[in-house]
Design a protein around this motif. Structure first.
Motif, PDB file in Angstrom:
ATOM      1  N   CYS A   1      -5.815   2.358   0.917  1.00 21.76           N
ATOM      2  CA  CYS A   1      -4.403   2.187   1.301  1.00 21.76           C
ATOM      3  C   CYS A   1      -4.179   2.661   2.732  1.00 21.76           C
ATOM      4  CB  CYS A   1      -3.488   2.952   0.344  1.00 21.76           C
ATOM      5  SG  CYS A   1      -3.335   2.231  -1.303  1.00 21.76           S
ATOM      6  N   TYR A   2      -4.703   3.846   3.050  1.00 22.57           N
ATOM      7  CA  TYR A   2      -4.531   4.368   4.403  1.00 22.57           C
ATOM      8  C   TYR A   2      -5.351   3.561   5.415  1.00 22.57           C
ATOM      9  CZ  TYR A   2      -1.842   8.393   2.847  1.00 22.57           C
ATOM     10  OH  TYR A   2      -0.853   9.196   2.333  1.00 22.57           O
ATOM     11  N   LEU A   3      -6.530   3.122   4.998  1.00 24.47           N
ATOM     12  CA  LEU A   3      -7.360   2.328   5.898  1.00 24.47           C
ATOM     13  C   LEU A   3      -6.653   1.019   6.269  1.00 24.47           C
ATOM     14  CD1 LEU A   3     -10.144   2.084   7.287  1.00 24.47           C
ATOM     15  CD2 LEU A   3     -10.952   0.915   5.225  1.00 24.47           C
ATOM     16  N   PHE A   4      -6.065   0.358   5.274  1.00 25.10           N
ATOM     17  CA  PHE A   4      -5.378  -0.906   5.529  1.00 25.10           C
ATOM     18  C   PHE A   4      -4.088  -0.705   6.331  1.00 25.10           C
ATOM     19  CE2 PHE A   4      -7.445  -2.585   1.413  1.00 25.10           C
ATOM     20  CZ  PHE A   4      -8.594  -2.916   2.109  1.00 25.10           C
ATOM     21  N   ASN A   5      -3.589   0.522   6.336  1.00 22.79           N
ATOM     22  CA  ASN A   5      -2.417   0.838   7.173  1.00 22.79           C
ATOM     23  C   ASN A   5      -2.825   1.460   8.501  1.00 22.79           C
ATOM     24  OD1 ASN A   5      -0.371  -0.181   5.561  1.00 22.79           O
ATOM     25  ND2 ASN A   5      -0.094   1.725   4.421  1.00 22.79           N
ATOM     26  N   ASP A   6      -4.115   1.337   8.838  1.00 26.87           N
ATOM     27  CA  ASP A   6      -4.654   1.768  10.136  1.00 26.87           C
ATOM     28  C   ASP A   6      -4.587   3.274  10.355  1.00 26.87           C
ATOM     29  OD1 ASP A   6      -5.286  -0.864  10.922  1.00 26.87           O
ATOM     30  OD2 ASP A   6      -3.222  -1.205  11.560  1.00 26.87           O
ATOM     31  N   ASP A   7      -4.542   4.043   9.273  1.00 25.86           N
ATOM     32  CA  ASP A   7      -4.609   5.499   9.384  1.00 25.86           C
ATOM     33  C   ASP A   7      -6.022   5.923   8.999  1.00 25.86           C
ATOM     34  OD1 ASP A   7      -4.394   8.236   9.302  1.00 25.86           O
ATOM     35  OD2 ASP A   7      -2.530   8.274   8.141  1.00 25.86           O
ATOM     36  N   THR A   8      -6.948   5.783   9.944  1.00 25.97           N
ATOM     37  CA  THR A   8      -8.353   5.988   9.615  1.00 25.97           C
ATOM     38  C   THR A   8      -8.692   7.454   9.354  1.00 25.97           C
ATOM     39  OG1 THR A   8      -8.863   6.053  11.986  1.00 25.97           O
ATOM     40  CG2 THR A   8      -9.118   3.936  10.861  1.00 25.97           C
ATOM     41  N   GLU A   9      -7.981   8.362   9.990  1.00 25.09           N
ATOM     42  CA  GLU A   9      -8.275   9.786   9.777  1.00 25.09           C
ATOM     43  C   GLU A   9      -7.960  10.199   8.343  1.00 25.09           C
ATOM     44  OE1 GLU A   9      -6.621  12.418  12.613  1.00 25.09           O
ATOM     45  OE2 GLU A   9      -7.471  11.406  14.360  1.00 25.09           O
ATOM     46  N   THR A  10      -6.785   9.778   7.845  1.00 21.83           N
ATOM     47  CA  THR A  10      -6.431  10.110   6.458  1.00 21.83           C
ATOM     48  C   THR A  10      -7.343   9.367   5.490  1.00 21.83           C
ATOM     49  OG1 THR A  10      -4.130  10.412   7.157  1.00 21.83           O
ATOM     50  CG2 THR A  10      -4.542  10.231   4.791  1.00 21.83           C
TER      51      THR A  10
ATOM     52  N   GLN B   1     -20.489   6.286   1.097  1.00 24.45           N
ATOM     53  CA  GLN B   1     -21.258   7.031   2.103  1.00 24.45           C
ATOM     54  C   GLN B   1     -21.316   6.255   3.417  1.00 24.45           C
ATOM     55  OE1 GLN B   1     -24.843   7.506  -0.226  1.00 24.45           O
ATOM     56  NE2 GLN B   1     -24.429   9.688  -0.589  1.00 24.45           N
ATOM     57  N   LYS B   2     -21.497   4.948   3.318  1.00 25.01           N
ATOM     58  CA  LYS B   2     -21.531   4.122   4.526  1.00 25.01           C
ATOM     59  C   LYS B   2     -20.175   4.112   5.215  1.00 25.01           C
ATOM     60  CE  LYS B   2     -22.644  -0.537   6.152  1.00 25.01           C
ATOM     61  NZ  LYS B   2     -23.111  -1.900   5.751  1.00 25.01           N
ATOM     62  N   MET B   3     -19.099   4.001   4.412  1.00 23.96           N
ATOM     63  CA  MET B   3     -17.760   3.983   4.986  1.00 23.96           C
ATOM     64  C   MET B   3     -17.445   5.309   5.668  1.00 23.96           C
ATOM     65  SD  MET B   3     -15.669   1.980   1.981  1.00 23.96           S
ATOM     66  CE  MET B   3     -14.178   1.775   2.956  1.00 23.96           C
ATOM     67  N   VAL B   4     -17.840   6.398   5.038  1.00 21.90           N
ATOM     68  CA  VAL B   4     -17.588   7.722   5.619  1.00 21.90           C
ATOM     69  C   VAL B   4     -18.305   7.859   6.959  1.00 21.90           C
ATOM     70  CG1 VAL B   4     -18.102  10.175   5.346  1.00 21.90           C
ATOM     71  CG2 VAL B   4     -17.057   8.903   3.461  1.00 21.90           C
ATOM     72  N   ARG B   5     -19.541   7.380   7.013  1.00 22.30           N
ATOM     73  CA  ARG B   5     -20.284   7.456   8.288  1.00 22.30           C
ATOM     74  C   ARG B   5     -19.578   6.648   9.381  1.00 22.30           C
ATOM     75  NH1 ARG B   5     -24.843   6.865   4.863  1.00 22.30           N
ATOM     76  NH2 ARG B   5     -24.944   4.637   5.336  1.00 22.30           N
ATOM     77  N   ASN B   6     -19.038   5.503   8.988  1.00 28.37           N
ATOM     78  CA  ASN B   6     -18.369   4.649   9.974  1.00 28.37           C
ATOM     79  C   ASN B   6     -17.005   5.185  10.390  1.00 28.37           C
ATOM     80  OD1 ASN B   6     -20.495   2.836   9.963  1.00 28.37           O
ATOM     81  ND2 ASN B   6     -19.591   1.551   8.376  1.00 28.37           N
ATOM     82  N   LEU B   7     -16.435   6.068   9.560  1.00 30.18           N
ATOM     83  CA  LEU B   7     -15.097   6.571   9.845  1.00 30.18           C
ATOM     84  C   LEU B   7     -15.093   8.012  10.350  1.00 30.18           C
ATOM     85  CD1 LEU B   7     -13.105   5.165   6.777  1.00 30.18           C
ATOM     86  CD2 LEU B   7     -12.836   4.479   9.156  1.00 30.18           C
ATOM     87  N   VAL B   8     -16.269   8.558  10.655  1.00 35.41           N
ATOM     88  CA  VAL B   8     -16.318   9.931  11.161  1.00 35.41           C
ATOM     89  C   VAL B   8     -15.372  10.046  12.352  1.00 35.41           C
ATOM     90  CG1 VAL B   8     -17.727  11.658  12.310  1.00 35.41           C
ATOM     91  CG2 VAL B   8     -18.670  10.355  10.406  1.00 35.41           C
ATOM     92  N   PRO B   9     -14.419  10.983  12.305  1.00 34.93           N
ATOM     93  CA  PRO B   9     -13.461  11.120  13.414  1.00 34.93           C
ATOM     94  C   PRO B   9     -14.183  11.282  14.751  1.00 34.93           C
ATOM     95  CG  PRO B   9     -12.816  12.498  11.567  1.00 34.93           C
ATOM     96  CD  PRO B   9     -14.183  11.958  11.242  1.00 34.93           C
ATOM     97  N   LEU B  10     -13.774  10.495  15.712  1.00 31.89           N
ATOM     98  CA  LEU B  10     -14.400  10.548  17.026  1.00 31.89           C
ATOM     99  C   LEU B  10     -14.022  11.834  17.750  1.00 31.89           C
ATOM    100  CD1 LEU B  10     -13.825   6.868  18.182  1.00 31.89           C
ATOM    101  CD2 LEU B  10     -15.909   7.850  17.234  1.00 31.89           C
ATOM    102  N   GLN B  11     -15.018  12.496  18.317  1.00 31.32           N
ATOM    103  CA  GLN B  11     -14.759  13.686  19.115  1.00 31.32           C
ATOM    104  C   GLN B  11     -14.376  13.254  20.534  1.00 31.32           C
ATOM    105  OE1 GLN B  11     -14.765  16.713  17.848  1.00 31.32           O
ATOM    106  NE2 GLN B  11     -15.215  15.776  15.872  1.00 31.32           N
TER     107      GLN B  11
ATOM    108  N   TYR C   1       0.806  -1.214   0.000  1.00 28.33           N
ATOM    109  CA  TYR C   1       0.000   0.000   0.000  1.00 28.33           C
ATOM    110  C   TYR C   1       0.843   1.270   0.000  1.00 28.33           C
ATOM    111  CZ  TYR C   1      -3.370  -3.591   1.220  1.00 28.33           C
ATOM    112  OH  TYR C   1      -4.130  -4.733   1.215  1.00 28.33           O
ATOM    113  N   GLU C   2       1.934   1.270   0.721  1.00 33.33           N
ATOM    114  CA  GLU C   2       2.782   2.472   0.748  1.00 33.33           C
ATOM    115  C   GLU C   2       3.390   2.746  -0.621  1.00 33.33           C
ATOM    116  OE1 GLU C   2       5.621   2.362   3.862  1.00 33.33           O
ATOM    117  OE2 GLU C   2       4.142   2.252   5.477  1.00 33.33           O
ATOM    118  N   GLN C   3       3.748   1.673  -1.343  1.00 34.21           N
ATOM    119  CA  GLN C   3       4.293   1.869  -2.689  1.00 34.21           C
ATOM    120  C   GLN C   3       3.216   2.301  -3.665  1.00 34.21           C
ATOM    121  OE1 GLN C   3       4.935  -0.703  -0.592  1.00 34.21           O
ATOM    122  NE2 GLN C   3       6.708  -1.890  -1.265  1.00 34.21           N
TER     123      GLN C   3
END
Length: 239
Positions: free
Chosen positions: A154-163, A192-202, A125-127
């Motif tokens: 790529c970022y999701l699979f590298n556990d960078d959920t915010e990016t 749209q579903k993924m975005v809802r599930n990844l909304v940054p936690l406050q 993913y990084e490459q």
């Protein structure tokens, strides 16, 4: 840009134009050269008709014999991509891409995207990310959604959920603006579903902290001098 089968029409149409103006010279015996020119024509014919495996067999043979120019070697990488040979695709394009700068932007966008997809399929993913980003710089607006969607993964699979969230948001915007067709509605609904599930936690509200904040605010807002200036005098009442 889409999956392999959906991208095929774009590839064959673009390269059909390119191949009309291409020539290649061989340094070999006249008879062999004539035969190999015919072979090259056959490889191009297969390539244009989407018979990438058959085209690859001939291109590969000619490349071993003559060391073909960068564009033909890029065609070999494309053939490997459609033949699901992701490692070979990356092997060719990782080294070739710096040599492809003189090519037209949209042609380069296909090579960038194909290379990124191959790294993605290899879970590298990084490459993959830099090649998707290079594709974004030169592809058409209606192709950017796919690249943004892939970068998000790529970022999701590298556990960078915010990016990942940011890229999925961008992908959704491009799908809705440039690819809002019936065929793309399942992808749009998925994002749209993924975005809802990844909304940054406050940060969770801390009741004590809220009380302290409120207490400090009240104290700071009180003018003590005003209190002393307007003292309330209570006199003892005499019955």
């Amino acid at each position: 840009m889409r999956n392999r089968s959906a991208t095929q029409n774009v590839v064959t149409t673009l390269f059909a134009v390119i191949l009309l103006v291409m020539t290649v010279s061989f340094s070999a015996r006249p008879q062999q050269e004539e035969n190999d020119q015919e072979l090259l024509g056959k490889a191009i014919e297969y390539f244009q008709s989407g018979k990438f495996h058959e085209s690859l067999l001939i291109f590969d043979k000619l490349d071993r014999r003559y060391k073909l120019n960068p564009r033909f070697r890029a065609f070999i990488a494309v053939c490997h991509y459609y033949d699901w040979n992701d490692e070979q695709t990356c092997e060719y394009l990782d080294s070739l891409i710096p040599q492809l700068e003189p090519f037209a932007p949209h042609e380069r966008s296909l090579y960038y995207y194909i290379n990124a997809e191959s790294h993605f399929n290899l879970k590298q993913y990084e490459q993959a990310i830099p090649y998707y980003e290079q594709a974004l710089n030169v592809c058409y607006d209606n192709e950017k959604a796919d690249a943004l969607y892939r970068i998000g993964h790529c970022y999701l699979f590298n556990d960078d959920t915010e990016t990942a969230y940011e890229y999925f948001q961008s992908a959704l915007d491009y799908y809705q603006r440039f690819r809002n067709t019936a065929a793309d509605q399942p992808r749009i609904a998925q994002i749209q579903k993924m975005v809802r599930n990844l909304v940054p936690l406050q940060p969770e509200a801390n009741p004590q902290a809220m009380r302290d904040t409120l207490r400090n605010r009240i104290i700071n807002d009180i003018d003590l001098s005003d209190i002393f200036e307007h003292q309330i005098v209570i006199e003892d009442s005499i019955e």
